[in-house]
Write a protein that holds these residues in place. Structure first.
Motif, PDB file in Angstrom:
ATOM      1  N   GLU A  46      39.970  61.637  46.830  1.00 48.86           N
ATOM      2  CA  GLU A  46      40.693  60.389  46.581  1.00 48.86           C
ATOM      3  C   GLU A  46      40.713  60.065  45.084  1.00 48.86           C
ATOM      4  N   ALA A  50      43.900  59.700  42.585  1.00 44.93           N
ATOM      5  CA  ALA A  50      44.103  58.518  41.738  1.00 44.93           C
ATOM      6  C   ALA A  50      44.287  58.919  40.278  1.00 44.93           C
ATOM      7  N   ARG A 362      37.817  56.318  39.735  1.00 47.29           N
ATOM      8  CA  ARG A 362      37.466  55.698  41.020  1.00 47.29           C
ATOM      9  C   ARG A 362      36.808  54.339  40.804  1.00 47.29           C
ATOM     10  N   THR A 365      39.397  51.819  39.595  1.00 48.25           N
ATOM     11  CA  THR A 365      40.324  51.492  40.687  1.00 48.25           C
ATOM     12  C   THR A 365      39.670  50.567  41.694  1.00 48.25           C
ATOM     13  N   GLN A 366      38.431  50.864  42.058  1.00 45.83           N
ATOM     14  CA  GLN A 366      37.724  50.018  43.020  1.00 45.83           C
ATOM     15  C   GLN A 366      37.497  48.617  42.471  1.00 45.83           C
ATOM     16  N   THR A 367      37.182  48.528  41.199  1.00 47.58           N
ATOM     17  CA  THR A 367      36.966  47.214  40.585  1.00 47.58           C
ATOM     18  C   THR A 367      38.260  46.405  40.581  1.00 47.58           C
ATOM     19  N   ALA A 368      39.366  47.078  40.230  1.00 49.43           N
ATOM     20  CA  ALA A 368      40.661  46.394  40.209  1.00 49.43           C
ATOM     21  C   ALA A 368      41.062  45.913  41.601  1.00 49.43           C
ATOM     22  N   THR A 369      40.769  46.720  42.612  1.00 52.35           N
ATOM     23  CA  THR A 369      41.090  46.339  43.989  1.00 52.35           C
ATOM     24  C   THR A 369      40.262  45.148  44.434  1.00 52.35           C
ATOM     25  N   ALA A 370      38.987  45.165  44.061  1.00 54.21           N
ATOM     26  CA  ALA A 370      38.092  44.066  44.446  1.00 54.21           C
ATOM     27  C   ALA A 370      38.486  42.756  43.764  1.00 54.21           C
ATOM     28  N   ASP A 371      38.997  42.868  42.557  1.00 54.37           N
ATOM     29  CA  ASP A 371      39.369  41.664  41.802  1.00 54.37           C
ATOM     30  C   ASP A 371      40.733  41.113  42.192  1.00 54.37           C
ATOM     31  N   ALA A 372      41.527  41.973  42.884  1.00 50.74           N
ATOM     32  CA  ALA A 372      42.894  41.553  43.229  1.00 50.74           C
ATOM     33  C   ALA A 372      42.907  40.437  44.285  1.00 50.74           C
TER      34      ALA A 372
END
Length: 372
Positions: A46, A50, A362, A365-372
């Motif tokens: 994954e 990305a 990764r 990306t995970q941080t950006a997703t969590a902050d969205a």
């Protein structure tokens, strides 16, 4: 005797059972990996996807010979010398003139080719007998050839024949280095080549100091010279961790912004860090070193031939300091070329580079997703 056979038989049964159990575990893991293995493989895949979505290249497309793409003119010159034509090389060095950073970088690339095949250089030398540009390429090529003959393995894995060829070739290079210096007295490049003689032939520290004085008189903040000298002062060669750190810190403190010499304390740390965690990379001193290197990179000429080498180090240490967004910015600037520290010391440079880079992707990306 019959009793002995019964005893041996009784001991053999549990041993056989254990061996069969180990074989079963091996086959099971081979064809049916544990869930943890599956999860790690899925995460890695994954992250790689990305990274590619960001335009970053997969392992098989990473260039393992260079730290950055060559200027188009330089690439054309290397193509010409491979075809046996020395004139473009002579024109390139003449055009570079007294830009010592670019001169040393270009002569090294040409010398690498000459160490592989020097018919074009022999033709250049025949046409221009006392050309200082041909002389410095010759000197550097002989030094490179010597190190190629030695090989990159540690001493205990290097044969006596390799060492003999190494020392014999290095000894022969001394006269070539001296001749190149005599033909172009202002040029620091022959003395940079001599640093690698100092490593291989074991110059005492006092003799190395004399070589260093010749360089700094001509180019006091030369990146390649400082990188090479730092190798000499490392514990693995002719110095120690303390001497390497002192040399690196002093050079970085005295250099003007944009010289890239803030890389030296990071390299000295990397060369001597044997810890298995990131604690040593997150001290206030290391955080300050990385911040200084970021500022140095921002102040540098974007076309500085060594700037990508600093960016590779920054990407690595920013990641180790959990500054992954900043690390990703550096990875984007160097992606596609991996012949630089810290990847260079690994057997598979490209795989290690992509492993660290994809971990950064990764995490971001995970941080950006969590902050969205």
């Amino acid at each position: 005797m019959t009793v002995l056979f019964w005893i041996l038989g009784a001991l053999a049964v549990p041993t056989l059972i254990f061996v069969l159990w180990l074989a079963w575990v091996f086959v099971k893991e081979l064809f049916h990996p544990t869930p943890d293995d599956d999860a790690e493989a899925a995460e890695a895949a994954e992250a790689a996807r990305a990274a590619e979505e960001l335009g970053l290249l997969p392992v098989e497309r990473q260039n393992t010979d260079l730290a950055a793409p060559l200027p188009a003119e330089w690439a054309a010159v290397l193509t010409a010398v491979r075809a046996g034509d020395w004139q473009p090389a002579a024109d390139l060095l003449a055009a570079i003139g007294r830009d010592w950073e670019r001169r040393s970088a270009a002569t090294y690339l040409l010398a690498e080719r000459a160490a592989e095949e020097d018919a074009w250089l022999l033709a250049w030398e025949a046409a221009r007998r006392d050309d200082p540009d041909a002389a410095v390429v010759r000197a550097r090529s002989t030094v490179i050839l010597a190190w190629d003959l030695r090989g990159g393995k540690k001493a205990q894995y290097t044969s006596r024949e390799q060492f003999d060829a190494f020392h014999r070739t290095l000894a022969g290079a001394r006269a070539e280095v001296a001749r190149a210096a005599e033909l172009n007295p202002d040029d620091p490049t022959p003395y940079i080549a001599e640093i690698w003689l100092a490593l291989g032939l074991g110059y005492p520290n006092a003799q190395m100091d004399k070589v260093w004085a010749e360089i700094t008189t001509r180019a006091p903040h030369h990146y390649e010279a400082h990188f090479s000298a730092l190798q000499y002062w490392c514990a693995k060669w002719r110095g120690s961790e303390r001497l390497a750190a002192e040399f690196a810190e002093r050079a970085a403190a005295e250099a003007p912004p944009g010289s890239l010499l803030t890389a030296l304390p990071l390299i000295a740390h990397f060369e001597h860090d044997e810890s298995e965690d990131t604690e040593a990379d997150n001290t206030p001193q290391m955080l300050a070193r990385v911040d200084a290197a970021l500022a140095d990179a921002a102040a540098a000429d974007p076309s500085h031939p060594r700037l990508p080498e600093l960016r590779h180090l920054l990407a690595y240490y920013l990641h180790l300091q959990d500054r992954n967004e900043a690390a990703l910015e550096q990875f984007k600037l160097v992606d596609g070329y991996v012949n630089a520290l810290p990847w260079r010391y690994r057997g598979n440079k490209a795989a290690y580079y992509c492993q660290v880079r994809d971990t950064v992707v990764r995490t971001v990306t995970q941080t950006a997703t969590a902050d969205a």
